[in-house]
Every structure is written in structure tokens, then in C-alpha cells.
Design a protein around this motif. Structure first.
Motif, PDB file in Angstrom:
ATOM      1  N   LYS A  93       3.624   7.362   0.981  1.00 54.56           N
ATOM      2  CA  LYS A  93       4.450   6.167   0.871  1.00 54.56           C
ATOM      3  C   LYS A  93       4.869   5.999  -0.591  1.00 54.56           C
ATOM      4  N   ASP A 150      -0.124   0.147  -7.726  1.00 50.13           N
ATOM      5  CA  ASP A 150       0.533   1.160  -6.882  1.00 50.13           C
ATOM      6  C   ASP A 150       1.981   0.762  -6.596  1.00 50.13           C
ATOM      7  N   ARG A 204       6.016  -9.126   2.076  1.00 52.84           N
ATOM      8  CA  ARG A 204       5.424  -7.804   2.273  1.00 52.84           C
ATOM      9  C   ARG A 204       4.975  -7.287   0.903  1.00 52.84           C
ATOM     10  N   ARG A 210      -5.345  -8.227   1.899  1.00 52.21           N
ATOM     11  CA  ARG A 210      -6.166  -8.041   0.708  1.00 52.21           C
ATOM     12  C   ARG A 210      -5.757  -8.873  -0.495  1.00 52.21           C
ATOM     13  N   SER A 246     -10.417   3.412  -1.119  1.00 46.72           N
ATOM     14  CA  SER A 246     -11.467   2.577  -1.720  1.00 46.72           C
ATOM     15  C   SER A 246     -12.833   3.079  -1.289  1.00 46.72           C
TER      16      SER A 246
HETATM   17  P1  ATP Z   1       1.314  -3.074   4.978  1.00 51.61           P
HETATM   18  O1  ATP Z   1      -0.154  -3.019   5.327  1.00 51.61           O
HETATM   19  O2  ATP Z   1       1.994  -4.354   5.361  1.00 51.61           O
HETATM   20  O3  ATP Z   1       2.050  -1.831   5.317  1.00 51.61           O
HETATM   21  P2  ATP Z   1       0.370  -2.586   2.399  1.00 51.61           P
HETATM   22  O4  ATP Z   1      -0.457  -1.498   2.960  1.00 51.61           O
HETATM   23  O5  ATP Z   1       1.124  -2.318   1.148  1.00 51.61           O
HETATM   24  O6  ATP Z   1       1.423  -3.137   3.412  1.00 51.61           O
HETATM   25  P3  ATP Z   1      -2.062  -4.005   2.068  1.00 51.61           P
HETATM   26  O7  ATP Z   1      -2.756  -3.011   2.906  1.00 51.61           O
HETATM   27  O8  ATP Z   1      -2.373  -5.459   2.227  1.00 51.61           O
HETATM   28  O9  ATP Z   1      -0.504  -3.895   2.215  1.00 51.61           O
HETATM   29  O10 ATP Z   1      -2.272  -3.621   0.567  1.00 51.61           O
HETATM   30  C1  ATP Z   1      -1.798  -4.467  -0.434  1.00 51.61           C
HETATM   31  C2  ATP Z   1      -2.311  -3.976  -1.768  1.00 51.61           C
HETATM   32  O11 ATP Z   1      -3.735  -3.962  -1.761  1.00 51.61           O
HETATM   33  C3  ATP Z   1      -1.907  -2.543  -2.099  1.00 51.61           C
HETATM   34  O12 ATP Z   1      -0.640  -2.509  -2.673  1.00 51.61           O
HETATM   35  C4  ATP Z   1      -3.001  -2.158  -3.058  1.00 51.61           C
HETATM   36  O13 ATP Z   1      -2.699  -2.597  -4.367  1.00 51.61           O
HETATM   37  C5  ATP Z   1      -4.195  -2.869  -2.491  1.00 51.61           C
HETATM   38  N1  ATP Z   1      -4.880  -1.959  -1.578  1.00 51.61           N
HETATM   39  C6  ATP Z   1      -4.370  -1.261  -0.568  1.00 51.61           C
HETATM   40  N2  ATP Z   1      -5.261  -0.475   0.016  1.00 51.61           N
HETATM   41  C7  ATP Z   1      -6.395  -0.707  -0.610  1.00 51.61           C
HETATM   42  C8  ATP Z   1      -7.708  -0.226  -0.454  1.00 51.61           C
HETATM   43  N3  ATP Z   1      -8.026   0.700   0.450  1.00 51.61           N
HETATM   44  N4  ATP Z   1      -8.636  -0.736  -1.252  1.00 51.61           N
HETATM   45  C9  ATP Z   1      -8.348  -1.686  -2.153  1.00 51.61           C
HETATM   46  N5  ATP Z   1      -7.107  -2.169  -2.355  1.00 51.61           N
HETATM   47  C10 ATP Z   1      -6.159  -1.679  -1.615  1.00 51.61           C
END
Ligand code: ATP
Ligand code: MG
Length: 216
Positions: free
Chosen positions: A122, A74, A53, A13, A164
């Protein structure tokens, strides 16, 4: 090579939603993060991207291993923000941090009764602060992913997670019951680097500000 500027980003993302901003700021990555390369050059010899990461982005910037980075609110709230300057809310990767429970679980009633809730997340620090502010007693269980499983399996009464569209909650018979905070991604800059390398970093910050349509 001290004039090399490193920007820390996570793939997925954050990278996907940052790519148009990078382009508008005149930065073209030489590879895709899905290429597995963790250090990616750009059309500017003095600027490179490092792929970390998501939860590690503030750490790289705090210690100056990256001069700047892009991280969700977050992640920044959990990190605490030490050593970081946060000049811009880029308004990308927008979502909400929410409390969610199994459909049929009466959260409001549990809170009213002063029940002790088991909460899996988390985001332990953010969740602890949220429930402390509300005066709700919680036992926090730290998870690293797939939080939706916790209420289904009986590991916890509630989760604190990002939402979201709400489709993941729905697919797992969960409902969001309370907002913890709105979330979007921010530009972060190493505080010391901003002082010692301002002439180099400030124009990049301004380019991001113009690209995202917010003022620095
Ligand atoms: P990983 O998936 O490697 O465990 P992560 O979940 O932190 O790590 P992403 O899922 O890419 O990584 O999310 C990165 C960032 O994108 C999050 O820290 C948040 O700020 C944003 N994010 C995460 N989930 C959502 C969502 N459902 N909708 C919009 N933005 C999101
Ligand atoms: Mg994820």
C-alpha cells in the motif's frame, strides 16, 4: 465560525491511542467515532474532531479543511508532507514498516543475485525509495489491504507493510526480513493556519506536547 478549530483523526488505533492525550489536553469528545458520526463536537465549543480515513488525514490538513490532525509516519511519508508542519512525534501507534517474505524465500540471496523482485504494498512511494536506496530492482504492485495474501498467492515475492506484534505475519507463514523505517503517529498542522491563527493553535499544540510528554 472561523474560530472553530478542526482536528482530523482516523478511527481505530489512532483515535483509541489519541483519546488519553485528548483527555489530558482537556478535550472531551461528545461522541465515540464508532457512533458513525464524522463530525464530533467536544466540551470546547471552538474545537471539533473530524473522523477521516487514516490515509486522508494529511490531505484534510494540507488543504486547511482541518487545522490539525494526527497521522502515522507511514501515511505522512507517502503523502510527502506538502503544506504540513509536523511539530510533534506523539510516540503513539508505534510499529515498524518492514519487508516481509514467505517463510523459506531466501531474500538475502535474491538481493545478492540482483534478482528483480515483485513487491506488493500500500506504501508504493516508501517502498520505491527504500529499494532504490539499496539498489534492488523491484516491480511494485499497489494493494489497498491484506498485503499478507500477496506472497501466499504468488502475486508477489515480498510485501512492505506495518508490523507490530508480528502475529499477522506468523499466522500467514511470512517472516519480516528488513526494516524500512520505524513508525509512530505525529501531530500535523496546516502551515498557513499556524501563521494566521497561531494564538488559537499554539496552545492546543502545547497541550498535546504536555499530554504526550514530549517538548514542542
Ligand atoms: P484502513 O484500516 O481503514 O484501511 P489503515 O489501515 O490505514 O486504514 P489503521 O489500521 O487504523 O488504518 O491504521 C492507522 C495507523 O495506525 C497507520 O497509519 C499506522 O500509523 C498505525 N498502525 C497501523 N498498523 C499498525 C500496527 N500493526 N501497529 C501499530 N500501529 C499501526
Ligand atoms: Mg488497517
Amino acid at each position: 465560525m472561523r474560530d472553530l478549530t478542526s482536528i482530523a483523526l482516523s478511527k481505530g488505533r489512532i483515535f483509541d491511542e489519541t483519546a488519553p492525550l485528548l483527555a489530558r489536553a482537556g478535550l472531551r469528545p461528545k461522541a465515540d467515532p464508532e457512533s458513525r458520526k464524522l463530525v464530533i463536537g467536544t466540551n470546547r465549543k471552538d474545537v471539533r474532531l473530524i473522523i477521516v480515513r487514516a490515509s486522508d488525514t494529511p490531505t484534510y490538513v494540507q488543504y486547511g479543511a482541518a487545522d490539525m490532525g494526527i497521522a502515522g509516519h507511514d501515511i505522512l511519508h507517502e503523502h510527502g508532507g506538502a503544506g504540513l508542519y509536523q511539530p510533534l512525534d506523539l510516540r503513539i501507534a508505534a510499529c515498524r514498516m518492514m519487508v516481509a517474505v514467505r517463510k523459506g524465500f531466501d531474500y538475502a540471496d535474491a538481493v545478492r543475485r540482483g534478482a528483480r523482485l515483485r513487491v506488493a504494498t500500500k506504501y508504493v512511494r516508501t517502498a520505491r525509495e527504500h529499494f532504490a536506496q539499496k539498489g534492488v530492482h523491484v516491480d511494485l504492485i499497489r494493494l489497498y489491504g491484506s498485503m499478507e495474501l500477496a506472497p501466499i498467492t504468488g502475486l508477489a515475492d515480498a510485501i512492505v507493510d506495518l508490523v507490530s506484534s508480528g502475529n499477522t505475519l506468523k499466522a500467514n507463514d511470512l517472516v519480516a526480513v528488513e526494516e524500512v523505517m520505524p513508525v509512530s503517529a505525529r501531530l500535523i498542522v496546516n502551515q498557513a493556519a499556524l501563521k494566521t491563527r497561531r494564538a488559537i493553535l499554539q496552545p492546543i499544540i502545547e497541550a498535546f506536547a504536555r499530554a504526550s510528554g514530549v517538548s514542542a
